[in-house]
Scaffold this motif. Sequence first.
Motif, PDB file in Angstrom:
ATOM      1  N   LYS A  80       0.828  -1.207   0.000  1.00 12.14           N
ATOM      2  CA  LYS A  80       0.000   0.000   0.000  1.00 12.14           C
ATOM      3  C   LYS A  80       0.860   1.253   0.000  1.00 12.14           C
ATOM      4  CE  LYS A  80      -3.852   2.152   2.497  1.00 12.14           C
ATOM      5  NZ  LYS A  80      -4.773   2.023   3.668  1.00 12.14           N
ATOM      6  N   TYR A  81       1.947   1.230   0.766  1.00 15.01           N
ATOM      7  CA  TYR A  81       2.841   2.391   0.810  1.00 15.01           C
ATOM      8  C   TYR A  81       3.558   2.570  -0.532  1.00 15.01           C
ATOM      9  CZ  TYR A  81       6.624   5.497   2.196  1.00 15.01           C
ATOM     10  OH  TYR A  81       7.495   6.551   2.267  1.00 15.01           O
ATOM     11  N   LEU A  82       4.022   1.474  -1.118  1.00 18.14           N
ATOM     12  CA  LEU A  82       4.709   1.553  -2.414  1.00 18.14           C
ATOM     13  C   LEU A  82       3.804   2.152  -3.481  1.00 18.14           C
ATOM     14  CD1 LEU A  82       6.490  -1.931  -2.388  1.00 18.14           C
ATOM     15  CD2 LEU A  82       7.582   0.304  -2.108  1.00 18.14           C
ATOM     16  N   VAL A  83       2.529   1.786  -3.466  1.00 18.69           N
ATOM     17  CA  VAL A  83       1.572   2.335  -4.425  1.00 18.69           C
ATOM     18  C   VAL A  83       1.324   3.815  -4.146  1.00 18.69           C
ATOM     19  CG1 VAL A  83      -0.820   2.231  -5.216  1.00 18.69           C
ATOM     20  CG2 VAL A  83       0.470   0.119  -4.876  1.00 18.69           C
ATOM     21  N   SER A  84       1.223   4.190  -2.868  1.00 22.68           N
ATOM     22  CA  SER A  84       0.960   5.593  -2.515  1.00 22.68           C
ATOM     23  C   SER A  84       2.099   6.505  -2.926  1.00 22.68           C
ATOM     24  CB  SER A  84       0.711   5.716  -1.011  1.00 22.68           C
ATOM     25  OG  SER A  84       1.908   5.502  -0.271  1.00 22.68           O
ATOM     26  N   ARG A  85       3.322   5.961  -2.993  1.00 23.43           N
ATOM     27  CA  ARG A  85       4.489   6.759  -3.382  1.00 23.43           C
ATOM     28  C   ARG A  85       4.874   6.546  -4.845  1.00 23.43           C
ATOM     29  NH1 ARG A  85       7.186   9.062   0.931  1.00 23.43           N
ATOM     30  NH2 ARG A  85       8.190  10.219  -0.767  1.00 23.43           N
ATOM     31  N   SER A  86       4.029   5.858  -5.600  1.00 24.61           N
ATOM     32  CA  SER A  86       4.226   5.611  -7.042  1.00 24.61           C
ATOM     33  C   SER A  86       5.474   4.787  -7.339  1.00 24.61           C
ATOM     34  CB  SER A  86       4.288   6.938  -7.815  1.00 24.61           C
ATOM     35  OG  SER A  86       3.066   7.639  -7.704  1.00 24.61           O
ATOM     36  N   LEU A  87       5.967   4.052  -6.337  1.00 23.35           N
ATOM     37  CA  LEU A  87       7.037   3.105  -6.618  1.00 23.35           C
ATOM     38  C   LEU A  87       6.470   1.883  -7.335  1.00 23.35           C
ATOM     39  CD1 LEU A  87       9.011   3.325  -3.260  1.00 23.35           C
ATOM     40  CD2 LEU A  87       9.868   3.947  -5.512  1.00 23.35           C
ATOM     41  N   LEU A  88       5.200   1.610  -7.084  1.00 22.78           N
ATOM     42  CA  LEU A  88       4.461   0.589  -7.814  1.00 22.78           C
ATOM     43  C   LEU A  88       3.109   1.155  -8.214  1.00 22.78           C
ATOM     44  CD1 LEU A  88       5.045  -2.660  -5.687  1.00 22.78           C
ATOM     45  CD2 LEU A  88       6.141  -2.076  -7.845  1.00 22.78           C
ATOM     46  N   PHE A  89       2.551   0.619  -9.291  1.00 21.35           N
ATOM     47  CA  PHE A  89       1.199   0.954  -9.706  1.00 21.35           C
ATOM     48  C   PHE A  89       0.376  -0.323  -9.649  1.00 21.35           C
ATOM     49  CE2 PHE A  89       3.570   4.457 -11.281  1.00 21.35           C
ATOM     50  CZ  PHE A  89       2.685   5.529 -11.327  1.00 21.35           C
ATOM     51  N   GLU A  90      -0.807  -0.208  -9.079  1.00 22.93           N
ATOM     52  CA  GLU A  90      -1.694  -1.359  -8.919  1.00 22.93           C
ATOM     53  C   GLU A  90      -2.761  -1.329  -9.998  1.00 22.93           C
ATOM     54  OE1 GLU A  90      -4.896  -1.945  -5.686  1.00 22.93           O
ATOM     55  OE2 GLU A  90      -3.078  -2.876  -4.864  1.00 22.93           O
ATOM     56  N   VAL A 100      -7.568  -9.970 -11.640  1.00 24.48           N
ATOM     57  CA  VAL A 100      -6.522 -10.163 -10.639  1.00 24.48           C
ATOM     58  C   VAL A 100      -5.845  -8.818 -10.394  1.00 24.48           C
ATOM     59  CG1 VAL A 100      -6.094 -12.565 -11.257  1.00 24.48           C
ATOM     60  CG2 VAL A 100      -4.840 -10.757 -12.424  1.00 24.48           C
ATOM     61  N   THR A 101      -4.981  -8.806  -9.389  1.00 21.51           N
ATOM     62  CA  THR A 101      -4.222  -7.603  -9.081  1.00 21.51           C
ATOM     63  C   THR A 101      -2.836  -7.718  -9.687  1.00 21.51           C
ATOM     64  OG1 THR A 101      -5.425  -7.296  -7.014  1.00 21.51           O
ATOM     65  CG2 THR A 101      -3.326  -6.150  -7.228  1.00 21.51           C
ATOM     66  N   ILE A 102      -2.431  -6.659 -10.371  1.00 21.16           N
ATOM     67  CA  ILE A 102      -1.142  -6.643 -11.055  1.00 21.16           C
ATOM     68  C   ILE A 102      -0.343  -5.449 -10.563  1.00 21.16           C
ATOM     69  CG2 ILE A 102      -0.020  -6.285 -13.299  1.00 21.16           C
ATOM     70  CD1 ILE A 102      -2.313  -7.825 -14.562  1.00 21.16           C
ATOM     71  N   TYR A 103       0.954  -5.661 -10.327  1.00 21.72           N
ATOM     72  CA  TYR A 103       1.845  -4.589  -9.910  1.00 21.72           C
ATOM     73  C   TYR A 103       2.922  -4.379 -10.971  1.00 21.72           C
ATOM     74  CZ  TYR A 103      -0.292  -4.846  -5.314  1.00 21.72           C
ATOM     75  OH  TYR A 103      -1.197  -4.824  -4.285  1.00 21.72           O
ATOM     76  N   THR A 104       3.114  -3.122 -11.325  1.00 14.93           N
ATOM     77  CA  THR A 104       4.152  -2.758 -12.285  1.00 14.93           C
ATOM     78  C   THR A 104       4.487  -1.294 -12.065  1.00 14.93           C
ATOM     79  OG1 THR A 104       4.795  -2.752 -14.635  1.00 14.93           O
ATOM     80  CG2 THR A 104       2.520  -2.129 -14.115  1.00 14.93           C
ATOM     81  N   SER A 105       5.343  -0.727 -12.905  1.00 13.12           N
ATOM     82  CA  SER A 105       5.685   0.694 -12.831  1.00 13.12           C
ATOM     83  C   SER A 105       6.454   1.066 -14.090  1.00 13.12           C
ATOM     84  CB  SER A 105       6.541   0.993 -11.593  1.00 13.12           C
ATOM     85  OG  SER A 105       7.852   0.492 -11.761  1.00 13.12           O
ATOM     86  N   PRO A 106       6.494   2.342 -14.436  1.00 15.25           N
ATOM     87  CA  PRO A 106       7.308   2.763 -15.583  1.00 15.25           C
ATOM     88  C   PRO A 106       8.776   2.387 -15.415  1.00 15.25           C
ATOM     89  CG  PRO A 106       5.785   4.512 -14.970  1.00 15.25           C
ATOM     90  CD  PRO A 106       5.690   3.463 -13.897  1.00 15.25           C
ATOM     91  N   ALA A 107       9.305   2.473 -14.188  1.00 14.80           N
ATOM     92  CA  ALA A 107      10.713   2.131 -13.955  1.00 14.80           C
ATOM     93  C   ALA A 107      10.975   0.652 -14.227  1.00 14.80           C
ATOM     94  CB  ALA A 107      11.098   2.474 -12.512  1.00 14.80           C
ATOM     95  N   ILE A 108      10.069  -0.211 -13.788  1.00 13.37           N
ATOM     96  CA  ILE A 108      10.211  -1.643 -14.051  1.00 13.37           C
ATOM     97  C   ILE A 108      10.193  -1.905 -15.550  1.00 13.37           C
ATOM     98  CG2 ILE A 108       9.016  -3.871 -13.872  1.00 13.37           C
ATOM     99  CD1 ILE A 108       8.132  -3.065 -11.072  1.00 13.37           C
ATOM    100  N   GLN A 109       9.309  -1.244 -16.261  1.00 10.82           N
ATOM    101  CA  GLN A 109       9.176  -1.484 -17.695  1.00 10.82           C
ATOM    102  C   GLN A 109      10.364  -0.933 -18.475  1.00 10.82           C
ATOM    103  OE1 GLN A 109       5.236  -0.224 -18.885  1.00 10.82           O
ATOM    104  NE2 GLN A 109       4.243  -1.586 -17.417  1.00 10.82           N
ATOM    105  N   LYS A 110      10.934   0.172 -18.006  1.00 10.38           N
ATOM    106  CA  LYS A 110      12.132   0.700 -18.663  1.00 10.38           C
ATOM    107  C   LYS A 110      13.303  -0.271 -18.519  1.00 10.38           C
ATOM    108  CE  LYS A 110      11.081   5.648 -18.430  1.00 10.38           C
ATOM    109  NZ  LYS A 110      11.463   6.959 -17.829  1.00 10.38           N
ATOM    110  N   GLN A 111      13.459  -0.825 -17.331  1.00 10.61           N
ATOM    111  CA  GLN A 111      14.521  -1.811 -17.124  1.00 10.61           C
ATOM    112  C   GLN A 111      14.289  -3.040 -17.987  1.00 10.61           C
ATOM    113  OE1 GLN A 111      17.292  -1.309 -15.714  1.00 10.61           O
ATOM    114  NE2 GLN A 111      17.198  -0.862 -13.522  1.00 10.61           N
ATOM    115  N   PHE A 112      13.040  -3.476 -18.060  1.00 11.76           N
ATOM    116  CA  PHE A 112      12.706  -4.657 -18.850  1.00 11.76           C
ATOM    117  C   PHE A 112      13.035  -4.455 -20.322  1.00 11.76           C
ATOM    118  CE2 PHE A 112       9.445  -6.587 -21.625  1.00 11.76           C
ATOM    119  CZ  PHE A 112       9.785  -7.921 -21.467  1.00 11.76           C
TER     120      PHE A 112
END
Length: 270
Positions: A80-90, A100-112
């Motif tokens: 919940k904290y990671l999502v609130s700080r935009s470290l993850l997007f739900e 289902v619930t999926i977690y990702t972020s622009p930073a994760i996708q850039k690395q990928f």
Amino acid sequence: MARPRKKGLDYFPFDTDFFTRPEVESLHTRHGNDGVMIYMYILCEAYRRNGYYLVMNDDVMDHMMAHVTRKEGTIKQVLKYLVSRSLLFELTDSKLTGPVTIYTSPAIQKQFQEVSRRLKRHVRVDETIWMLKKDETESCIQCTLFSDNSGENNNNSGENGDNSGENAAKESKEKENKLNVKGKSAYVIGRLTEEDYRELLVRYGSETVRYYIARTDYYKTCDKQTIERWIEEDKRRKKVNMFNDFHQHTYDFDLLERRLMEDLHEHCKD
């Protein structure tokens, strides 16, 4: 029998300034070493399993609890904290795997995509999950939101050379994004941009967004402001009808009846 193509990654770059980033330092201040460990575990699982996102289900949660040796409640607080700080997007209700619930972020996708580029892998991604803009997406990433970045039209440049005038005229018109709305193909007029569509997905989930896209498209009013307004209005209307969500007032019906009779009595005297 051909070996199934690996979806995830065997490695991902780990920046040396990871622990000194302000958002990670804030995470450590709020949740200590547990928070940082859980965040790193989620990153590893996202890259390992699917490459650019993590599907959170009971199995993943059980594995996480076993590896980080923390209870489910602690993990959910950190999420919940990671999502609130935009470290993850739900994200929820993706057409990729169902509700289902999926977690990702622009930073994760850039690395990928950076690792995919180095490995010279061409990867088709799900447009309801992919969060990077067109100009941020490498050519190795095939996304149906970017029709000229799918890798399928590169061999047709010679055939369309004589139509440059027509293509220029088409590009000057409002862009259309092809979306899958309730199993049908629907073209959404360019007032709803790719960035708008992704923002709506992050806030409301793909099932809700596609339902309202279908509604607005029917009324020829498909734009981000209208979709947001309709969703929020329906949410407020639904909340008003859920009486149990409100504090129930208590009334003295004897007193109300007595006052009513007094008013009627005064009215008859007049």
